[in-house]
Design a protein around this motif. Structure first.
Motif, mmCIF file in Angstrom:
data_model
loop_
_atom_site.group_PDB
_atom_site.id
_atom_site.type_symbol
_atom_site.label_atom_id
_atom_site.label_comp_id
_atom_site.label_asym_id
_atom_site.label_seq_id
_atom_site.Cartn_x
_atom_site.Cartn_y
_atom_site.Cartn_z
ATOM 1 N N GLU A 291 -15.196 -6.777 1.930
ATOM 2 C CA GLU A 291 -13.932 -7.422 2.229
ATOM 3 C C GLU A 291 -13.571 -7.233 3.696
ATOM 4 O O GLU A 291 -13.525 -6.120 4.181
ATOM 5 C CB GLU A 291 -12.848 -6.822 1.335
ATOM 6 C CG GLU A 291 -11.611 -7.653 1.298
ATOM 7 C CD GLU A 291 -10.708 -7.232 0.160
ATOM 8 O OE1 GLU A 291 -10.922 -7.704 -0.962
ATOM 9 O OE2 GLU A 291 -9.805 -6.432 0.401
ATOM 10 N N TRP A 292 -13.365 -8.370 4.347
ATOM 11 C CA TRP A 292 -12.879 -8.336 5.724
ATOM 12 C C TRP A 292 -11.392 -8.560 5.668
ATOM 13 O O TRP A 292 -10.923 -9.462 4.977
ATOM 14 C CB TRP A 292 -13.479 -9.473 6.543
ATOM 15 C CG TRP A 292 -14.917 -9.359 6.882
ATOM 16 C CD1 TRP A 292 -15.430 -8.976 8.073
ATOM 17 C CD2 TRP A 292 -16.041 -9.680 6.048
ATOM 18 N NE1 TRP A 292 -16.803 -9.025 8.032
ATOM 19 C CE2 TRP A 292 -17.199 -9.448 6.805
ATOM 20 C CE3 TRP A 292 -16.167 -10.122 4.734
ATOM 21 C CZ2 TRP A 292 -18.471 -9.666 6.296
ATOM 22 C CZ3 TRP A 292 -17.437 -10.327 4.225
ATOM 23 C CH2 TRP A 292 -18.563 -10.096 5.005
ATOM 24 N N ARG A 293 -10.629 -7.801 6.410
ATOM 25 C CA ARG A 293 -9.198 -8.039 6.438
ATOM 26 C C ARG A 293 -8.714 -8.100 7.878
ATOM 27 O O ARG A 293 -9.085 -7.248 8.684
ATOM 28 C CB ARG A 293 -8.446 -6.923 5.721
ATOM 29 C CG ARG A 293 -8.686 -6.911 4.245
ATOM 30 C CD ARG A 293 -7.870 -5.821 3.625
ATOM 31 N NE ARG A 293 -8.081 -5.849 2.172
ATOM 32 C CZ ARG A 293 -7.151 -5.529 1.309
ATOM 33 N NH1 ARG A 293 -5.966 -5.166 1.710
ATOM 34 N NH2 ARG A 293 -7.406 -5.569 0.016
ATOM 35 N N VAL A 294 -7.900 -9.075 8.142
ATOM 36 C CA VAL A 294 -7.328 -9.216 9.472
ATOM 37 C C VAL A 294 -5.821 -9.304 9.343
ATOM 38 O O VAL A 294 -5.317 -10.015 8.495
ATOM 39 C CB VAL A 294 -7.838 -10.494 10.162
ATOM 40 C CG1 VAL A 294 -7.318 -10.555 11.584
ATOM 41 C CG2 VAL A 294 -9.340 -10.549 10.146
ATOM 42 N N ALA A 295 -5.109 -8.561 10.158
ATOM 43 C CA ALA A 295 -3.656 -8.694 10.211
ATOM 44 C C ALA A 295 -3.237 -8.710 11.668
ATOM 45 O O ALA A 295 -3.587 -7.796 12.414
ATOM 46 C CB ALA A 295 -2.974 -7.542 9.480
ATOM 47 N N ARG B 279 2.674 -9.221 12.777
ATOM 48 C CA ARG B 279 3.115 -9.228 11.393
ATOM 49 C C ARG B 279 3.101 -7.850 10.752
ATOM 50 O O ARG B 279 3.337 -7.714 9.568
ATOM 51 C CB ARG B 279 2.225 -10.166 10.557
ATOM 52 C CG ARG B 279 2.125 -11.564 11.093
ATOM 53 C CD ARG B 279 3.500 -12.190 11.280
ATOM 54 N NE ARG B 279 3.402 -13.558 11.758
ATOM 55 C CZ ARG B 279 3.572 -14.617 10.995
ATOM 56 N NH1 ARG B 279 3.834 -14.480 9.740
ATOM 57 N NH2 ARG B 279 3.471 -15.826 11.509
ATOM 58 N N GLN C 106 4.257 -4.343 9.512
ATOM 59 C CA GLN C 106 5.556 -3.758 9.204
ATOM 60 C C GLN C 106 5.543 -2.235 9.273
ATOM 61 O O GLN C 106 6.422 -1.643 9.855
ATOM 62 C CB GLN C 106 6.031 -4.234 7.840
ATOM 63 C CG GLN C 106 6.319 -5.720 7.872
ATOM 64 C CD GLN C 106 7.175 -6.162 6.733
ATOM 65 O OE1 GLN C 106 7.107 -5.607 5.656
ATOM 66 N NE2 GLN C 106 7.977 -7.180 6.949
ATOM 67 N N THR D 2 1.636 -5.263 5.941
ATOM 68 C CA THR D 2 2.332 -6.428 6.463
ATOM 69 C C THR D 2 3.386 -6.851 5.448
ATOM 70 O O THR D 2 3.595 -6.178 4.452
ATOM 71 C CB THR D 2 1.355 -7.589 6.684
ATOM 72 O OG1 THR D 2 0.742 -7.900 5.441
ATOM 73 C CG2 THR D 2 0.296 -7.214 7.684
ATOM 74 N N GLY D 3 4.009 -7.968 5.668
ATOM 75 C CA GLY D 3 5.055 -8.422 4.771
ATOM 76 C C GLY D 3 4.559 -8.792 3.395
ATOM 77 O O GLY D 3 5.312 -8.894 2.450
ATOM 78 N N SER D 4 3.262 -9.023 3.267
ATOM 79 C CA SER D 4 2.729 -9.444 1.982
ATOM 80 C C SER D 4 2.338 -8.239 1.149
ATOM 81 O O SER D 4 1.837 -7.255 1.667
ATOM 82 C CB SER D 4 1.491 -10.312 2.180
ATOM 83 O OG SER D 4 0.811 -10.462 0.964
ATOM 84 N N ALA D 5 2.576 -8.336 -0.147
ATOM 85 C CA ALA D 5 2.185 -7.244 -1.032
ATOM 86 C C ALA D 5 0.667 -7.130 -1.123
ATOM 87 O O ALA D 5 0.134 -6.139 -1.571
ATOM 88 C CB ALA D 5 2.778 -7.462 -2.417
ATOM 89 N N HIS D 6 -0.044 -8.180 -0.711
ATOM 90 C CA HIS D 6 -1.484 -8.176 -0.877
ATOM 91 C C HIS D 6 -2.236 -7.995 0.429
ATOM 92 O O HIS D 6 -3.431 -8.134 0.474
ATOM 93 C CB HIS D 6 -1.941 -9.484 -1.521
ATOM 94 C CG HIS D 6 -1.451 -9.621 -2.917
ATOM 95 N ND1 HIS D 6 -2.026 -8.935 -3.949
ATOM 96 C CD2 HIS D 6 -0.434 -10.322 -3.442
ATOM 97 C CE1 HIS D 6 -1.388 -9.231 -5.061
ATOM 98 N NE2 HIS D 6 -0.405 -10.067 -4.781
ATOM 99 N N GLY D 7 -1.523 -7.717 1.488
ATOM 100 C CA GLY D 7 -2.217 -7.747 2.765
ATOM 101 C C GLY D 7 -2.409 -6.446 3.509
ATOM 102 O O GLY D 7 -2.610 -6.484 4.708
ATOM 103 N N ALA E 266 8.709 -10.123 10.811
ATOM 104 C CA ALA E 266 7.365 -9.839 10.333
ATOM 105 C C ALA E 266 6.984 -10.632 9.094
ATOM 106 O O ALA E 266 5.965 -10.385 8.484
ATOM 107 C CB ALA E 266 7.217 -8.351 10.056
ATOM 108 N N THR E 267 7.806 -11.555 8.677
ATOM 109 C CA THR E 267 7.368 -12.405 7.580
ATOM 110 C C THR E 267 6.935 -13.688 8.182
ATOM 111 O O THR E 267 6.594 -14.576 7.907
ATOM 112 C CB THR E 267 8.493 -12.652 6.564
ATOM 113 O OG1 THR E 267 9.609 -13.218 7.244
ATOM 114 C CG2 THR E 267 8.888 -11.369 5.898
#
Lengths: 508, 146
Positions: free
Chosen positions: B78-82, B86, B88, B110-115, B145-146
């Motif tokens: 899994e690659w993740r970029v934030a 954004r 928090q 971040t603002g997302s529960a999944h990020g 940040a959303t």
């Protein structure tokens, strides 16, 4: 999260006094308790039904429940205080566990006012204030149960920033009775029917009527044989269920209307609906990030679709209520598309944009999974067959029997896949049981995830997931070609990935 | 890597041990517990032998002025970029095992529960520095940040 703007001066004094809930709720409880006991009392006193335990127990239970509810509500009334100050809503509540809840007013996303029959009769409303928290954390809403109708109205106007003029409302959709058709066929039909029959059985039992004996006496079931009996029973239960669903739909979506209203802070989407339980939800357009359309598999032939907004800070599905994000009852897909277009506004029509199909290898992955699962199932059943003697032999044949269904499901799932970037929106579509198409504002994407399992690496596929603060929090396009996937994400948010593009390497 | 190995050994050991204990004490259940025990043992061994090395080879992370990036996983990568704008919160966490090995996990939400972007198994000092830097950059970067 930083706050957006400051709320305009509201018509409340800075140090507003703490207010109480309405005291009428206590009378309502008392009366309800008495009413709920009437059937039993009447049965006992008037019809001289002999007080068997089956009769006494439910009655006692109802009585105890009624008293507990009433006492509970009394304490709630005694202990709950709330007030609205220019920038916060404060609620103090709790007898044993005191809790102080204070919510900044610019976090308020929706205000619902509901009332069941008894509260309506007493002129009471339950006001539910939705904040930007996640429902799963259990702190998504403030509930004021209950206040006077006028107070509820006043709170709603106050909290959604100022008075909105009714002549400014644009009606986007209104209930058509045709939609009823889309809500009839449902697995819930049978469950509803079961519930109705079960309640009826116990209610009649109070009066000494045996529902089961009555049904058995209706016809000579023995003579008709099991086939006919089952058919008749299913039809009857189904019929009762459909009737229940009709009643449910009518009471819930009575006078349903979706409008866009002008508020002090801009515009908001408002739905009003309900016959006995009125519900009004306002969704600030500043929070709108996209639209979701879900098409359930078994009703796709009739073109049924569910429509919801993707928005930040709306509570997720609650118990027994439609989630606040739902903006239309289940209805025809054409209507869903029309409303989606109106809701999103602008010139972009993301739902009409042609979607790019995913590579054939995505189908291969689905078929491989379908066959693997059936294979595993077969082996498991075979093993059970061999070791457990109580099971009938040949059970394992069910395994291969499932295979065609599984492969068919794989094909259906593959055909659902699609993605594109259209104007301001990125559009993804996937899903087997519910094919959901989501149009998400590109500026709402706050991160990306790329996932590759072993098999996906072999097939050079990648699942691209856009994370966002709105809606479900992530919207994914499963099984894109690796190169296309990175390009898709890059096209959706041009600045975000550029520094990493060369470093997200095509491995193998 | 040692951390993953330790965790794998403990996890696999517990499972296998429990099954072995059950197999020993419940003679009636042996016909079906036996194979299960064998399977668990094999899986645990493979897990201990393969997982840490693969993870160590796969895991990568990087922070720039614009974004945080992490690559993780062994079977599922899994690659993740934030993007920085954004972010928090930035958390640094150390479990008991990690304290022993002077490691830390940095979680960037971040603002997302999944990020959330999670960078596991960093050297403690590096983790502290990353967290400090990120907090600093985040503070300088304006915006909701959303």
């Amino acid at each position: 999260m930083t706050s957006v703007g400051t709320p305009p001066a509201a018509p409340v004094t800075a140090e507003a006094p703490m207010r109480r809930l309405d005291r009428r709720m206590i009378w309502v409880d008392a009366i309800q308790m008495v009413i709920s006991l009437i059937p039993t009392v009447v049965a006992l006193a008037v019809f001289k039904v002999e007080p068997r335990p089956q009769v006494i127990w439910p009655a006692a239970l109802v009585a105890v429940l009624g008293v507990v509810t009433a006492v509970n509500d009394l304490f709630r009334w005694l202990k709950t205080r709330y007030r609205v100050t220019p920038d916060r809503v404060e609620v103090r509540t709790g007898l044993l566990v005191r809790s102080n809840l204070s919510v900044p007013r610019d976090r308020i996303r929706s205000v619902e006012s509901t009332a069941n029959l008894k509260q309506r009769l007493a002129g009471l409303r339950v006001v539910t204030i939705g904040t930007g928290r996640h429902a799963s954390a259990g702190e998504a809403t403030i509930e004021l149960n209950a206040v006077r109708r006028e107070t509820a109205e006043e709170l709603r106007r106050l909290l959604l920033r100022g008075a909105d003029r009714p002549d400014d409302a644009t009606v986007l959709a209104e209930l058509r009775w045709r939609w009823l058709l889309y809500n009839l066929v449902n697995i819930w039909a049978f469950l509803t029917a079961m519930f109705v029959i079960w309640s009826a059985y116990w209610l009649l039992n109070n009066f000494g009527v045996e529902l089961d004996t009555w049904v058995l006496g209706l016809a000579d079931w023995e003579a008709l044989g099991p086939g006919v009996t089952i058919a008749v029973a299913t039809a009857a239960v189904g019929l009762i269920g459909v009737a229940g669903l009709v009643i449910g739909f009518v009471t819930e979506f009575w006078e349903f209307r979706l409008t866009r209203v002008r508020t002090a802070a801009g515009t908001a989407l408002r739905t009003t609906n309900g016959l006995l339980r009125t519900r009004e939800v306002n969704r600030d357009d500043n929070r709108l990030r996209g639209v979701h359309i879900g098409e359930p598999l078994f009703w796709r032939w009739m073109g049924a679709a569910d429509t919801a907004v993707i928005s930040t800070g709306l509570a997720k599905a609650g118990m027994g209520a439609e989630p606040a994000s739902t903006i239309l009852p289940r209805g025809p897909i054409a209507e869903a598309l029309r409303v989606a277009r109106l809701v999103l506004g602008g010139d972009d029509r993301p739902f009409e944009a042609p979607l790019r199909p995913h590579p054939r290898r995505a189908l291969r992955r689905r078929v491989i999974w379908a066959l693997n699962t059936t294979g595993a199932l077969t082996v498991l059943l075979l093993w059970l067959d061999l070791t457990v003697e109580a099971l009938p032999g040949g059970l394992w044949l069910a395994g291969p029997g499932v295979a065609p269904v599984a492969v068919l499901a794989a094909v259906v799932a593959y055909r659902a896949l699609g993605h594109t970037v259209h104007g301001r929106y990125l559009v993804t579509r996937s899903g087997l049981l519910t094919r959901s198409t989501d149009a998400l504002d590109r500026s709402a994407v706050i991160g990306w995830k790329f996932r590759q399992s072993l098999l996906q690496r072999r097939l050079n596929l990648v699942t691209v997931i856009a994370t966002t603060a709105a809606g479900y929090g992530r919207y994914k396009a499963p099984d894109l070609d690796l190169h296309d996937g990175v390009e898709f994400a890059d096209r959706a948010t041009p600045d975000m990935l550029t520094p990493f593009i060369t470093r997200i390497p095509p491995r193998r | 890597m040692t951390w993953w190995t330790l965790r794998a050994v403990i996890g696999g050991g517990l499972l296998t041990g429990l099954l072995a204990y059950l197999t020993a004490t419940l003679p009636d259940a042996r016909p079906w517990l036996g194979p299960l025990l064998a399977a668990a043992a094999v899986v645990s061994l493979v897990y201990v032998g393969v997982m840490p090395a693969v993870r160590y080879r796969v895991h990568r992370w990087e922070t720039t002025g614009e974004a945080v990036y992490a690559l993780s996983g062994w079977v599922v990568r899994e690659w993740r970029v934030a993007p920085i704008s954004r972010i928090q919160t930035v958390d640094t966490k150390r479990g008991p095992l990690q304290q022993l090995l002077r490691l830390a996990t940095v979680t960037v939400t971040t603002g997302s529960a999944h990020g959330p972007v999670r960078i596991t198994g960093l050297d403690q000092d590096v983790a502290a520095r990353v967290a400090r830097d990120l907090t600093e950059i985040t503070r300088r970067t304006p915006g909701d940040a959303t």
